[in-house]
Design an enzyme around this catalytic site. Structure first.
Site, PDB file in Angstrom:
ATOM      1  N   ASN A 134      36.677  -3.322 -36.129  1.00 35.28           N
ATOM      2  CA  ASN A 134      36.353  -2.594 -34.902  1.00 35.28           C
ATOM      3  C   ASN A 134      35.274  -1.566 -35.207  1.00 35.28           C
ATOM      4  OD1 ASN A 134      36.963  -1.663 -32.028  1.00 35.28           O
ATOM      5  ND2 ASN A 134      37.171   0.234 -33.183  1.00 35.28           N
ATOM      6  N   TYR A 173      33.121   7.718 -32.027  1.00 38.04           N
ATOM      7  CA  TYR A 173      34.060   8.816 -31.804  1.00 38.04           C
ATOM      8  C   TYR A 173      33.485  10.078 -32.439  1.00 38.04           C
ATOM      9  CZ  TYR A 173      36.825   4.504 -31.771  1.00 38.04           C
ATOM     10  OH  TYR A 173      37.266   3.221 -31.559  1.00 38.04           O
ATOM     11  N   ARG A 174      33.463  11.151 -31.691  1.00 41.90           N
ATOM     12  CA  ARG A 174      32.901  12.387 -32.237  1.00 41.90           C
ATOM     13  C   ARG A 174      33.703  12.838 -33.462  1.00 41.90           C
ATOM     14  NH1 ARG A 174      35.522  15.457 -27.319  1.00 41.90           N
ATOM     15  NH2 ARG A 174      37.117  16.713 -28.364  1.00 41.90           N
ATOM     16  N   TRP A 197      39.984   9.962 -32.149  1.00 38.66           N
ATOM     17  CA  TRP A 197      40.479   8.696 -31.628  1.00 38.66           C
ATOM     18  C   TRP A 197      41.316   8.971 -30.381  1.00 38.66           C
ATOM     19  CZ3 TRP A 197      42.082   6.929 -37.181  1.00 38.66           C
ATOM     20  CH2 TRP A 197      41.022   6.230 -37.762  1.00 38.66           C
ATOM     21  N   GLU A 222      31.917  -6.105 -32.509  1.00 42.73           N
ATOM     22  CA  GLU A 222      30.793  -5.439 -31.844  1.00 42.73           C
ATOM     23  C   GLU A 222      29.454  -5.818 -32.470  1.00 42.73           C
ATOM     24  OE1 GLU A 222      34.427  -2.988 -31.024  1.00 42.73           O
ATOM     25  OE2 GLU A 222      33.561  -3.960 -32.787  1.00 42.73           O
ATOM     26  N   ASP A 274      31.305  18.363 -23.732  1.00 43.15           N
ATOM     27  CA  ASP A 274      31.353  16.910 -23.579  1.00 43.15           C
ATOM     28  C   ASP A 274      30.435  16.395 -22.482  1.00 43.15           C
ATOM     29  OD1 ASP A 274      32.435  14.339 -24.245  1.00 43.15           O
ATOM     30  OD2 ASP A 274      34.297  15.375 -24.771  1.00 43.15           O
TER      31      ASP A 274
END
Length: 541
Positions: free
Chosen positions: A220, A224-225, A238, A286, A335
Site C-alpha cells: 500500500n 499521510y502527514r 494514519w 498504487e 489542514d
C-alpha cells in the site's frame, strides 16, 4: 487528503473485465509479461505514438517546467519555518508558477513547492494537452468487449501487452540510494517546513508511505502527514479509515508488542509522486496505476534495512518501523480544510536508515485555506476518472468538487434523469463508495446544468428545491478532519435533490421553462451589435 470517487478506479474495472474473459486471454497476458515479446514491443510503440513516456524523475520535470516558464527559482535565503508557506500561498492563489527555493535557511537542500498548482502543470505532469486525454485513455481500456473467436483474441494481444507494461519493475540499484546513512543521521539535515503558526512542529507533507498488508503481503502507498518529533522520530497520521491504519490494526491484533516495517519516499516524477494520493482499493497497487499514467513502469529498488521496495528515482527515502504498542500526541496541523486539525494520538515512526541522492531536492506541498495545490490534484483526479463513474452509473453526466468544498464537503452531480427517485439513488451510491462516503453534502442536478459553473449551480439548484421535500439527512462515517462533526469519525450528511420534479415524485404543478432568447433575435442583434457602440468594460468584443 482526497475524498473522491477513485474507488471505481479504471484499472480495477479493466482487470475485472479481463478476468471475466477466456483462459486463452489470461494465458496471453502472462506470456506477454514473462517474455516481453514482440507483442509488448508493438504495444510500447503504439503507446509512444500517443505520447512520450514519463519524466525520468523529479528534477527532469523541474527542468521542463523551467523551460516552459512554469517554474521560478528563488535565490534569496528563505526560512522553512512559515516563510516558504507564506510565499507559496501567495503564489498559488495568484495563479503563479512552481517554486524552487535554492537557499532554504539552515539547509543546503533546495525546496520545491507548488509543483502541480495549476491545471496546465497537472497536464504537463501526465504529458497531455488536456486532462480529457487521460480520461479517454481510461475509457479506451474500459470499453473492451469480450472477444468472440480466436481472431478477436489475437487482435486484443497488443492491448493486453500494454497492460502488462504498466506493472512495477524491480531493479537492483537506484539513484535514491546514492548516499546511505545508517548512523549519524538526522531529519534536521532536510529543510522540512513548519507551515502555519499554530502547527505542532515541522511536517513532512508529501510522503509516499509504503507498507505491506500483514495478512496478504500486498503493498500500500499512502500520503499521510508526518510531524517531526526529533531527528529520528515522526508521527504517522494514519486516519481511522485509511489503508495504512488498517495494516496497523491488523498487525497489532496479531502481535500487540510487535512492529510494522515502513518506508517513506519523498520526491519522484509527478505520476509516481501522486501514487500515495490515489485512494485506490486496498488490494490495488498504487504504483501500477502510476505506471499507467506515466506510460512506463515504475522502477522499484529494495530498501537497505526493511523488506519493502521504493521508487528508484526518489530523492529521499526514510526506512524504519512503527511499534504497534506505541502512540503519541500529534498536532495541531493547519489542514486542507482551512482550519487546524487538533491534537490526537497517532502511531510513531522510528527511522533506522536514510538514503538519498547526492544532491537531493526536497518536495513538499502546502495545504491550508483553499485554493491550494491539492485542489488542482483533486480536480485532475475528478476529470480523469469521470468515465469510470459513468460506466458504473450511466446516468451521470458530470461531477464537480469546488475548491471551497475541500473535496469531502461538497460534490455536485449532474444526471440524466429517467425515473422517479433517481437523484436519491445517486446520493446513496456516492455514500457507499470508499472515500466518497465522507462527502458531507451531495447536490444532484439535471444534466443540462453546468456543474463546473458555480453561479449556474446555485441559481438553478435553489430554484429547483422545496427544502422539506428535497433534502434528506443520513448518519454515517465522516472524515476525521471534520471538526464540526458531533463525534470524531461519525456524523450526518445531507443530500439535495435539485432535479426537476415529476408527478410520480409528488409534484402536482407544471414545471416552468427556463427563460431563453430565441436564436433568430440573437442573430439579428449580433448583426447590429457593433453599430450600437455601447461602452461595456470587458464586453466590447
Amino acid at each position: 487528503m482526497f475524498s473522491t470517487l477513485l474507488d471505481l478506479l479504471a484499472v480495477v474495472s479493466m482487470f475485472a473485465v479481463f478476468r471475466a474473459q477466456s483462459a486463452a486471454l489470461v494465458a496471453a497476458i502472462l506470456v506477454v509479461r514473462r517474455t516481453q515479446s514482440s507483442v509488448l514491443e508493438l504495444a510500447a510503440r503504439n503507446t509512444k505514438q500517443e505520447g512520450e513516456v514519463a519524466y525520468r524523475d523529479l528534477r527532469d520535470f523541474v527542468r521542463t517546467l523551467e523551460k516552459k516558464g512554469e517554474l521560478e527559482k528563488i535565490s534569496a535565503v528563505v526560512d522553512p519555518v512559515l516563510e516558504i508557506t507564506e510565499i507559496s500561498d501567495r503564489v498559488v492563489k495568484a495563479g503563479g508558477p512552481a517554486l524552487l527555493f535554492e537557499r532554504a535557511k539552515g539547509s543546503k537542500i533546495p525546496v520545491v513547492t507548488n509543483l502541480l498548482g495549476s491545471e496546465r502543470r497537472m497536464c504537463m505532469a501526465v504529458e497531455v494537452d488536456t486532462l480529457e486525454e487521460v480520461a479517454e485513455r481510461v475509457h479506451s481500456f474500459l470499453d473492451v468487449k469480450s472477444p468472440q473467436g480466436i481472431l478477436e483474441k489475437v487482435k486484443m494481444l497488443p492491448k493486453l501487452a500494454e497492460i502488462g507494461s504498466f506493472f512495477p519493475k524491480s531493479v537492483r540499484n537506484g539513484a535514491c540510494q546514492e548516499v546511505v546513512r545508517t548512523e549519524s543521521f538526522s531529519l534536521d539535515y532536510f529543510p522540512i517546513l513548519k507551515c502555519w503558526p499554530q502547527d505542532g512542529g515541522r511536517y513532512i507533507t508529501w510522503p509516499m508511505v509504503i507498507t505491506k498488508n500483514p495478512e496478504t503481503g500486498k503493498r500500500n502507498v499512502g500520503c499521510y502527514r508526518m510531524q517531526v518529533y526529533d531527528g529520528r522520530t515522526t508521527g504517522m497520521h494514519w486516519q481511522t479509515q485509511k489503508h495504512g491504519a488498517e495494516h496497523f490494526r491488523n498487525a497489532r491484533a496479531k502481535n500487540p508488542k510487535g512492529k510494522i516495517e515502513v518506508a517513506v519516499a519523498i520526491g519522484a516524477d509527478p505520476a509516481t509522486a501522486l501514487a500515495g494520493i490515489l485512494p485506490v482499493p486496498p488490494d490495488m497497487d498504487e504504483f501500477l496505476f502510476s505506471g499507467f499514467m506515466r506510460r512506463d513502469p515504475v522502477e522499484l529498488v529494495p530498501c537497505k534495512t526493511v523488506d519493502l521496495e521504493v521508487p528508484a528515482n526518489a530523492e529521499i527515502v526514510l526506512e524504519g518501523h512503527v511499534n504497534l504498542g506505541e502512540m503519541r500526541m500529534e498536532g495541531p496541523f493547519g489542514d486542507h480544510t482551512g482550519f487546524y486539525s487538533l491534537e490526537a494520538e497517532f502511531p510513531v515512526f522510528h527511522i533506522d536508515c536514510i538514503t538519498h541522492r547526492k544532491d537531493p531536492l526536497y518536495l513538499t506541498t502546502i495545504v491550508g485555506p483553499p485554493p491550494q495545490e491539492d485542489y488542482f490534484m483533486g480536480h485532475a483526479i475528478e476529470r480523469i476518472f469521470l468515465p469510470v463513474m459513468k460506466m458504473q452509473y450511466p446516468e451521470i453526466a458530470d461531477i464537480a468538487m469546488p475548491a471551497e468544498g475541500i473535496f469531502q464537503n461538497l460534490m455536485i452531480v449532474a444526471i440524466r434523469k429517467s425515473y422517479p427517485g433517481q437523484a436519491r439513488k445517486i446520493m446513496n451510491a456516492i455514500w457507499s463508495l470508499g472515500q466518497a462516503m465522507f462527502t458531507k453534502v451531495v447536490v444532484v442536478v439535471d444534466h443540462d446544468v453546468n456543474v463546473q459553473d458555480s453561479h449556474e449551480v446555485v441559481w438553478k439548484a435553489l430554484c429547483a428545491i422545496d427544502p422539506e421535500r428535497d433534502i434528506q439527512f443520513v448518519m454515517g462515517p465522516v472524515d476525521t478532519l471534520d471538526h464540526a462533526a458531533r463525534r470524531q469519525d461519525y456524523g450526518s450528511k445531507m443530500g439535495v435533490d435539485a432535479t426537476r420534479k415529476w408527478k410520480e415524485e409528488g409534484y402536482t404543478g407544471r414545471w416552468p421553462d427556463e427563460i431563453k432568447m430565441d436564436e433568430g433575435t440573437k442573430g439579428q442583434v449580433d448583426k447590429i451589435w457593433k453599430q450600437i457602440r455601447l461602452t461595456m468594460p470587458g464586453r466590447n468584443e
